[in-house]
Design an enzyme around this catalytic site. Structure first.
Site, PDB file in Angstrom:
ATOM      1  N   LEU A 158       0.833  -1.200   0.000  1.00 25.36           N
ATOM      2  CA  LEU A 158       0.000   0.000   0.000  1.00 25.36           C
ATOM      3  C   LEU A 158       0.867   1.249   0.000  1.00 25.36           C
ATOM      4  O   LEU A 158       0.475   2.282  -0.531  1.00 25.36           O
ATOM      5  CB  LEU A 158      -0.893   0.020   1.242  1.00 25.36           C
ATOM      6  N   GLY A 159       2.031   1.164   0.626  1.00 28.58           N
ATOM      7  CA  GLY A 159       2.895   2.336   0.678  1.00 28.58           C
ATOM      8  C   GLY A 159       4.231   1.987   1.288  1.00 28.58           C
ATOM      9  O   GLY A 159       4.395   0.960   1.923  1.00 28.58           O
ATOM     10  N   ASP A 194       3.467  13.223  14.346  1.00 28.07           N
ATOM     11  CA  ASP A 194       3.599  13.292  12.883  1.00 28.07           C
ATOM     12  C   ASP A 194       2.237  13.562  12.245  1.00 28.07           C
ATOM     13  O   ASP A 194       1.825  12.867  11.321  1.00 28.07           O
ATOM     14  CB  ASP A 194       4.207  11.983  12.370  1.00 28.07           C
ATOM     15  N   VAL A 248       4.054  -0.888   4.102  1.00 18.49           N
ATOM     16  CA  VAL A 248       2.711  -1.257   4.549  1.00 18.49           C
ATOM     17  C   VAL A 248       2.059  -2.140   3.491  1.00 18.49           C
ATOM     18  O   VAL A 248       2.043  -1.797   2.314  1.00 18.49           O
ATOM     19  CB  VAL A 248       1.844  -0.008   4.786  1.00 18.49           C
ATOM     20  N   GLY A 295       7.815   3.954   3.170  1.00 17.39           N
ATOM     21  CA  GLY A 295       8.302   5.186   3.763  1.00 17.39           C
ATOM     22  C   GLY A 295       9.524   4.899   4.579  1.00 17.39           C
ATOM     23  O   GLY A 295      10.045   3.786   4.572  1.00 17.39           O
TER      24      GLY A 295
END
Ligand SMILES: *[C@@H]1O[C@H](CO)[C@@H](O)[C@H](O)[C@H]1NC(C)=O
Ligand SMILES: *[C@@H]1O[C@H](CO)[C@@H](O)[C@H](O)[C@H]1NC(C)=O
Ligand SMILES: *[C@@H]1O[C@H](CO)[C@@H](O)[C@H](O)[C@H]1NC(C)=O
Ligand SMILES: *[C@@H]1O[C@H](CO)[C@@H](O)[C@H](O)[C@H]1NC(C)=O
Ligand SMILES: *[C@@H]1O[C@H](CO)[C@@H](O)[C@H](O)[C@H]1NC(C)=O
Ligand SMILES: *[C@@H]1O[C@H](CO)[C@@H](O)[C@H](O)[C@H]1NC(C)=O
Ligand SMILES: *[C@@H]1O[C@H](CO)[C@@H](O)[C@H](O)[C@H]1NC(C)=O
Length: 758
Positions: free
Chosen positions: A430-431, A549, A438, A433
């Site tokens: 999904l992502g 964050d 994820v 970083g």
């Protein structure tokens, strides 16, 4: 022409003897030439693709003229196109009759003969083979040869000596004889012999020098060569020039596709190495014949030369053969192998070998079973080790001592998550970083989850990690992404969150602009929801959870566009090493509380600052950081505060906000942003205050006249960009007088076009 010279020095004497062996690689008895074509000229075999006459050859360059006119000698083959006499043809070489450059002198040093040799194969499918060497024979001689057509090169050789005593029988090392290599891929050679002192000092035993190209395997230097008047003739009779030949100008991969591909059955195509791009065909292993002629190469019956033991039986098969032993003998049957040996023990041996075979089989099965169970056991041990390393026991202990947390914290097994993510398939990502990756996961019960695989874990932080997992699983707020549990059996612990389907707020603001649902009301709602969730986290019993964050990429939207705060406390949950700090700071620059940045003192007010930026983003649809030249515009926070100070608030609003929001609302939210962005943390409102303020604003927007106003504006002025501004002009809120300054700024290009309201 770029030239390099190989010059070899020597001094001495000469002779020469010649080996006469012509190998015919295409064996007799198989088809050699095209049907109805002569396959010999004199005693030289002419295999297809060569042939006598154009009808018998593959192309005009392979056509051979067999000259039968000389009466005493046998007929001689010539290449029709350039009249070079053929010495022999093998399956990858064409040998041609030599041409020699001789330089001869009289006793006074007058030159009585010198020839220049030029062999030009340009436009032909032939090139000089690098198996030739360039040779100079003499005691006062040198020659330089220039190669061109293909690659350009030049090379040369000195052959010197002062008496025949210097010369060594059989050695061509510079004394009376010198040899040098030539590269492959040359089509034209031009050379001529020269003398240093016109043979004056060596005339008594060496009146001539010679330069020529030739196959070194057929050349042997003899001391008598330097004073042999028939040396030239000997060379011509015995030492051919070797040429490579190839078919066409296409390589194998190209030629295979064409319909004039020359290689037939049971053969392989071999790319030529000359650099001109042609190919040749070669029979496959175990086959013989002419691969250029239909139907191709034929099987070699190896059994003819019985390769098997005298007690063996040879069986030929296409491309191969097989040896077996006669009854009563054992072994591989191959003559040069183990052969066949008498089998004395007979029947019992069979029994014995059967027994042995079964024994082996049993052992193999047992070993396999043991191996696999050990592997599985090892994996289980590894998982157990990770579970303990990652604080699994601690977590279990905590959970059992606290009944209520039992309900919400689930410990997932590694296997469960592997299945859920289809073994961490790439299409489930999904992502990514600084924190890790994820994945989208589907649990047994079809429930969708987001699984976060973090970077490496610091062992000293395990206890804190476990505590926070427990705390965070307690968080239960409708606007917070729930942590469902974790998995500790992997090298790095993994966190399992509920899956939120509609992407990030950042995406909706900046990439998906103008979606109908993204109205002022909905933006206010999202802001309120986010503020409420943050207020809830800050007020959590025991340890307040500071998000650290807050940013629009960390606010997710579910299917009903309800805001869900994600990654809360992540910075505490997942310890960050040095590099990650820098990625985090980079990634969040634009949202980062300057006070926190300077003092490293983390308070709830840092979240408030970041929330202020998100709010500004929602109102202006500008990115928190842009790449404009001016520093002031770079950061949305600064830009917003400055605009507010200069009474330009309405000019920086997203047009839709102006259209749909009342000026009073916008002004209030603007003021809220300004307070959230105060440099001093204590001057900022708490998250709770911000949430309440936004909540009451939403109620205000429900006020009947406010709603009407929005509608009116929308109906009348939706179509044109400029009308957004006009709507500001007529808005009754302007009558408060508070923003008359804004109105007078009508000519500012950002919002009020020059041809704007008149
Ligand atoms: C061909 O014939 C000539 C004489 O007729 C002989 O010297 C030479 O060795 C023969 N070549 C081959 C390859 O048999
Ligand atoms: C054949 O050889 C003879 C003598 O060697 C020569 O005169 C004649 O020109 C040659 N013919 C061809 C067609 O090369
Ligand atoms: C060889 O030299 C000729 C003439 O100087 C030039 O046209 C040609 O490009 C050269 N070929 C190579 C491969 O360098
Ligand atoms: C052969 O080489 C000589 C000396 O370099 C040169 O003068 C002559 O033109 C060359 N001939 C051909 C045909 O290339
Ligand atoms: C070289 O050959 C010539 C004639 O072939 C002969 O007269 C002379 O004696 C020879 N010289 C030597 C040193 O063998
Ligand atoms: C064959 O020739 C084609 C076209 O010239 C070239 O693209 C290809 O790379 C060549 N293949 C090989 C194996 O050299
Ligand atoms: C052609 O086949 C022969 C015999 O199988 C082998 O020795 C030779 O190396 C092959 N040539 C090439 C260029 O593959």
């Amino acid at each position: 022409m770029s030239a390099f010279f190989h010059l070899f020095f020597f001094s001495l004497v000469i002779p020469l003897t010649l080996a006469t062996t012509s190998t015919k690689l295409i064996s007799q008895g198989t088809t050699i030439s095209k049907p109805n074509c002569q396959n010999k000229c004199g005693n030289i075999t002419i295999p297809y693709p060569f042939g006598i006459g154009t009808d018998c050859s593959i192309d005009p360059w392979f056509s051979i003229n067999c000259n039968t006119t000389s009466l005493n000698n046998s007929p001689k083959p010539f290449i029709s196109q350039n009249n070079l006499e053929i010495f022999d043809i093998t399956d990858d070489k064409l040998l041609i009759r030599n041409t020699i450059s001789a330089g001869c002198y009289d006793a006074l040093g007058n030159r009585i003969r010198r020839d220049r040799v030029i062999i030009n194969l340009a436009t032909s499918p032939f090139t000089f083979s690098d198996s030739n060497k360039f040779n100079v024979v003499g005691c006062d001689d040198l020659a330089i040869t220039i190669g061109s057509e293909g690659s350009n090169f030049s090379t040369g050789c000195f052959a010197l000596c002062s008496s025949t005593d210097d010369l060594i029988e059989g050695e061509c090392s510079g004394l009376g004889c010198c040899q040098t290599d030539i590269p492959k891929g040359i089509k034209k050679l031009n050379f001529s012999i020269s003398s240093l002192d016109a043979h004056i000092n060596v005339f008594s035993f060496n009146p001539c020098g010679y330069a020529f190209l030739g196959d070194p395997n057929r050349l042997r230097f003899s001391v008598s060569d330097v004073n042999d008047s028939s040396y030239e003739e000997k060379i011509i009779q015995n030492v051919p020039v070797v040429l490579d030949w190839e078919i066409g100008i296409r390589n194998c991969s190209e030629a295979t596709k064409s319909n004039d591909f020359a290689c037939f059955g049971n053969s392989v195509c071999v790319d030529s190495e000359t650099g001109f791009g042609g190919y040749r065909c070669n029979c496959s292993k175990g086959y013989e014949g002419n691969p250029y002629l239909s139907p191709g190469c034929t099987d070699i019956n190896e059994c003819v030369n019985n390769p098997c033991d005298e007690h063996g039986i040879c069986t030929n098969s296409p491309g191969s053969f097989h040896c077996s032993c006669k009854k009563g003998y054992r072994g591989d049957g191959i003559k040069d192998g183990r052969g066949c040996t008498a089998d004395n023990s007979g029947f019992p041996v069979i029994k014995f070998s059967l027994g042995v075979s079964f024994g082996f089989l049993a052992i193999i099965i047992a070993v396999t079973v043991i191996y696999f169970s050990t592997q599985k056991w090892k994996l289980m041990k590894l998982r157990e080790k990770f579970f303990q390393l990652n604080g699994g026991l601690l977590l279990k202990q905590q959970l059992s001592s606290n009944e209520s947390s039992m309900k919400s914290t689930k410990i997932f097994t590694a296997e469960e998550l592997e299945k859920a993510t289809n073994n961490y398939a790439d299409d489930r990502i999904l992502g990514r970083g600084g924190y890790g990756v994820v994945y989208k996961g589907i649990l047994y019960d079809k429930k969708l989850v987001a699984i976060k695989k973090s970077r490496v874990m610091d062992q000293t932080q395990i206890e804190q990690f476990i505590n926070e997992v427990i705390i965070l699983t307690q968080v239960n707020h409708r606007n917070v992404v729930n942590l469902l549990g974790c998995c500790l059996e992997t090298e790095v612990p993994m966190l399992v969150y509920e899956y939120i389907s509609n992407g990030t707020l950042y995406h909706h603001i900046h990439n998906n602009g103008g979606m109908p649902w993204f109205s002022w009301d909905n933006r206010l709602r999202i802001a309120t929801e986010a503020a409420g969730a943050l207020a809830y986290l800050h007020s959590a019993a025991g340890m307040p959870i500071i998000h650290r964050d807050v940013k629009s990429p960390n606010i997710l939207l579910d299917e009903y566009y309800t805001a869900k705060i994600a990654d809360f406390g992540a910075s505490r949950l997942v310890p960050i090493d040095q590099t990650q700090v820098s990625t985090l700071v980079q990634g969040t620059l634009g949202y980062l509380d300057p006070e926190y940045f300077q003092t490293s003192q983390l308070t709830e007010k840092s979240d408030v600052y970041s929330f202020g930026v998100v709010l500004a983003e929602l109102m202006t649809c500008r990115k928190p950081l842009t790449n404009t030249k001016s520093d002031e515009d770079k950061s949305l926070a600064t830009f917003f505060v400055v605009a507010l100070k200069e009474n330009r608030l309405f000019q920086i609003m997203d047009p839709r906000v102006l259209r749909e929001g009342s000026l009073e609302q916008i002004r209030i939210v603007g003021e809220l942003v300004k307070r959230c962005l105060k440099l001093q943390g204590e001057e900022r409102p708490t998250m709770k205050e911000a949430a309440m303020e936004l909540e009451s604003l939403r109620k205000l927007s429900k006020h009947p006249w406010a709603g009407q106003e929005v509608e009116e504006e929308e109906i009348g002025l939706m179509s044109e960009q400029t009308s957004d501004l006009y709507s500001v002009g007529v808005s009754p809120d302007l009558s408060t007088g508070e923003y008359t300054g804004e109105r007078s700024l009508g000519s500012t290009p950002l919002i009020y076009p020059v041809h704007g309201p008149r």
